[in-house]
Design a protein around this motif. Sequence first.
Motif, mmCIF file in Angstrom:
data_model
loop_
_atom_site.group_PDB
_atom_site.id
_atom_site.type_symbol
_atom_site.label_atom_id
_atom_site.label_comp_id
_atom_site.label_asym_id
_atom_site.label_seq_id
_atom_site.Cartn_x
_atom_site.Cartn_y
_atom_site.Cartn_z
ATOM 1 N N GLY A 105 0.916 -1.061 -0.678
ATOM 2 C CA GLY A 105 -0.183 0.041 0.051
ATOM 3 C C GLY A 105 0.982 1.355 0.190
ATOM 4 O O GLY A 105 2.053 0.570 -0.043
ATOM 5 N N ALA A 106 -0.299 2.124 -0.246
ATOM 6 C CA ALA A 106 1.414 3.436 -0.340
ATOM 7 C C ALA A 106 1.983 4.182 0.956
ATOM 8 O O ALA A 106 2.790 4.342 1.257
ATOM 9 N N GLY A 107 0.917 2.975 2.254
ATOM 10 C CA GLY A 107 1.319 3.805 3.677
ATOM 11 C C GLY A 107 2.235 2.419 3.790
ATOM 12 O O GLY A 107 3.810 2.851 4.505
ATOM 13 N N SER A 212 5.193 12.479 -2.578
ATOM 14 C CA SER A 212 4.260 13.284 -2.894
ATOM 15 C C SER A 212 3.400 11.678 -2.984
ATOM 16 O O SER A 212 4.031 10.708 -3.333
ATOM 17 N N ASP A 213 2.476 12.102 -1.901
ATOM 18 C CA ASP A 213 1.781 11.301 -1.489
ATOM 19 C C ASP A 213 0.703 10.881 -2.940
ATOM 20 O O ASP A 213 -0.458 12.133 -2.663
ATOM 21 N N GLU A 214 -0.248 9.831 -3.167
ATOM 22 C CA GLU A 214 -1.218 9.860 -4.478
ATOM 23 C C GLU A 214 -1.857 9.196 -4.334
ATOM 24 O O GLU A 214 -2.311 8.657 -5.379
ATOM 25 N N PRO A 215 -2.447 8.740 -3.839
ATOM 26 C CA PRO A 215 -3.671 7.564 -3.140
ATOM 27 C C PRO A 215 -4.781 8.173 -4.343
ATOM 28 O O PRO A 215 -5.855 7.352 -4.884
ATOM 29 N N TYR A 216 -4.683 9.236 -4.395
ATOM 30 C CA TYR A 216 -6.498 10.161 -4.571
ATOM 31 C C TYR A 216 -6.384 10.157 -5.913
ATOM 32 O O TYR A 216 -6.964 11.119 -6.731
ATOM 33 N N ARG A 217 -4.735 9.537 -6.545
ATOM 34 C CA ARG A 217 -4.916 10.883 -8.206
ATOM 35 C C ARG A 217 -5.464 10.657 -9.704
ATOM 36 O O ARG A 217 -5.712 11.749 -10.101
ATOM 37 N N THR A 240 2.444 5.582 -3.916
ATOM 38 C CA THR A 240 0.955 5.589 -4.422
ATOM 39 C C THR A 240 0.201 3.811 -3.733
ATOM 40 O O THR A 240 1.192 3.485 -3.488
ATOM 41 N N SER A 241 -0.657 4.468 -4.343
ATOM 42 C CA SER A 241 -1.387 2.784 -3.867
ATOM 43 C C SER A 241 -3.009 2.383 -5.122
ATOM 44 O O SER A 241 -3.085 3.565 -5.540
ATOM 45 N N PHE A 242 -3.242 0.955 -4.827
ATOM 46 C CA PHE A 242 -4.110 1.001 -5.659
ATOM 47 C C PHE A 242 -5.672 1.139 -4.664
ATOM 48 O O PHE A 242 -6.980 0.363 -4.777
ATOM 49 N N SER A 243 -5.270 1.042 -2.976
ATOM 50 C CA SER A 243 -6.140 0.928 -2.217
ATOM 51 C C SER A 243 -7.807 2.300 -3.054
ATOM 52 O O SER A 243 -8.757 1.599 -2.622
ATOM 53 N N LYS A 244 -7.548 3.259 -3.559
ATOM 54 C CA LYS A 244 -8.591 3.883 -3.476
ATOM 55 C C LYS A 244 -9.506 4.008 -4.744
ATOM 56 O O LYS A 244 -10.450 3.625 -5.538
ATOM 57 N N GLU A 251 -6.669 -5.039 -0.207
ATOM 58 C CA GLU A 251 -5.484 -6.224 -0.529
ATOM 59 C C GLU A 251 -3.736 -5.234 -0.493
ATOM 60 O O GLU A 251 -2.744 -6.028 -0.717
ATOM 61 N N ARG A 252 -3.638 -4.386 0.382
ATOM 62 C CA ARG A 252 -2.498 -3.714 0.523
ATOM 63 C C ARG A 252 -1.214 -3.785 -0.534
ATOM 64 O O ARG A 252 -0.328 -4.941 -0.198
ATOM 65 N N ILE A 253 -2.436 -2.775 -1.148
ATOM 66 C CA ILE A 253 -0.244 -3.434 -2.459
ATOM 67 C C ILE A 253 -0.686 -1.695 -3.269
ATOM 68 O O ILE A 253 -1.686 -1.271 -3.894
HETATM 69 C C1 LIG Z 1 -3.475 10.406 1.891
HETATM 70 C C2 LIG Z 1 -3.470 9.239 2.496
HETATM 71 N N1 LIG Z 1 -2.351 8.176 2.299
HETATM 72 C C3 LIG Z 1 -1.777 7.432 2.590
HETATM 73 C C4 LIG Z 1 -3.084 5.813 2.829
HETATM 74 C C5 LIG Z 1 -2.547 4.935 3.351
HETATM 75 O O1 LIG Z 1 -3.001 4.798 1.622
HETATM 76 P P1 LIG Z 1 -3.066 2.310 1.539
HETATM 77 O O2 LIG Z 1 -3.990 1.927 2.223
HETATM 78 O O3 LIG Z 1 -2.719 2.757 0.198
HETATM 79 O O4 LIG Z 1 -1.664 2.451 2.538
HETATM 80 C C6 LIG Z 1 -4.430 6.529 2.739
HETATM 81 C C7 LIG Z 1 -5.866 5.833 3.533
HETATM 82 O O5 LIG Z 1 -6.627 6.998 3.552
HETATM 83 C C8 LIG Z 1 -4.545 8.373 2.080
HETATM 84 O O6 LIG Z 1 -5.422 8.509 2.619
#
Ligand SMILES: Cc1ncc(COP(=O)(O)O)c(C=O)c1O
Length: 394
Positions: A105-107, A212-217, A240-244, A251-253
């Motif tokens: 994930g992005a985390g 730059s944290d971009e999971p919402y790109r 970034t991630s595919f979470s959103k 799935e943590r990717i």
């Molecule tokens: C700004 C931001 N960064 C990172 C994350 C973590 O995302 P992920 O679930 O891909 O670890 C989130 C999740 O809500 C988020 O809002």
Amino acid sequence: MPVAKKIQASMEKSSWIRRMFEEGIARKAKFGAENVFDFSLGNPNLEPPLNFKRALIELANDPSPSLHAYMPNAGLPATRKAVADYLTENNRQTFSPDDIVMTVGAGGALNVVLKTLLNPGEEVIIPSPYFVEYNFYLDNHQGVPKIVKTKPDFSLDLPALENAVTDKTKAVLINSPNNPTGKVYSKEDLRDLGELLSAYSRKLGRPIYLVSDEPYRKIVYDGIPVPSVFDAYPESFVVTSFSKDLSLPGERIGYAAVNPEISDKGMIMGGMILCNRVLGYVNAPAFMQRAVARLLRDSVDISLYQMKRDMLCNGLSECGYEFEKPGGAFYLFPKTPIEDDVAFVQALQEENILTVPGSGFMGPGHMRIAYCVDDRTIEKAMPGFERVMRRYKK
Ligand SMILES: Cc1ncc(COP(=O)(O)O)c(C=O)c1O
């Protein structure tokens, strides 16, 4: 005391969302889940695209050996290549698999980058309001957050950012589209930030990095562009991630990508690969790596989130709420009509409307409404939003 003092303190500090979560469970048990309007969590309500399920079925039936084995810590070469090709398609730079680490994930990606960069006591500048998990991630790696308020419209305040730079500054961490505000930073703001960081990097004789944290790109509305940090500044990372965008948070990717033009790239990538391993992730989940490699150009139907945004914004605006209309992500961050955002959120709770106080994101005087919920929830919550506003508005 069984738990380390620091962890105990963190548990107490991070209790807001937990309290909302527990309150939600209690209220759902008492009033019935359909009568509680839960806007407290950023858990996407849309199902992953059908292509995801199709990919899973195909991949599960692949008879090749060793598909679930250990792999290079950076990830599957084929997935890293697919990500590099995708980034090359969407940026001015040419990416290679050596610029990519697949992460949990992005985390996970943020922890990998921060662990790679930070010496104890080094500072990371973060515009607020912000995703407060960053505090914990920084603390994991003995970094020190330096919080800088954004402007009233939540855009970057460049002079304030400049003021926060010291000889301990190691990085600036931004998030666009933003959680909790929905703000998308403009090309001009990123360019100015890049110029500022170049000037201070020259002064310090070493780079200040931009992360730059971009999971919402991909979750943006009205065709608004999300400008590239790679264009704005060479010493940059995207996590970034595919979470959103694929609705796969469980799935943590995700992945971390370095700017192909970053200095000391070999050393930085080597550090990130080691950190992915020693943080205990070892590598991102194999099955998911194979799945997302096929879905880089896919997403959930973003127009559904846009409709939710519009429904919420129109409804709240009619009730007298004031806010910046979000350009992306699935959060609205309205002002609370009284200074005490906690009291206002508690008043909403009495109407079975669950939101999170802005103070929880270092944005007091506001609240966060996560509108990744079904349309009925937005519709049915509106009379409650109105009653509480009427009670407080002068
Ligand atoms: C700004 C931001 N960064 C990172 C994350 C973590 O995302 P992920 O679930 O891909 O670890 C989130 C999740 O809500 C988020 O809002």
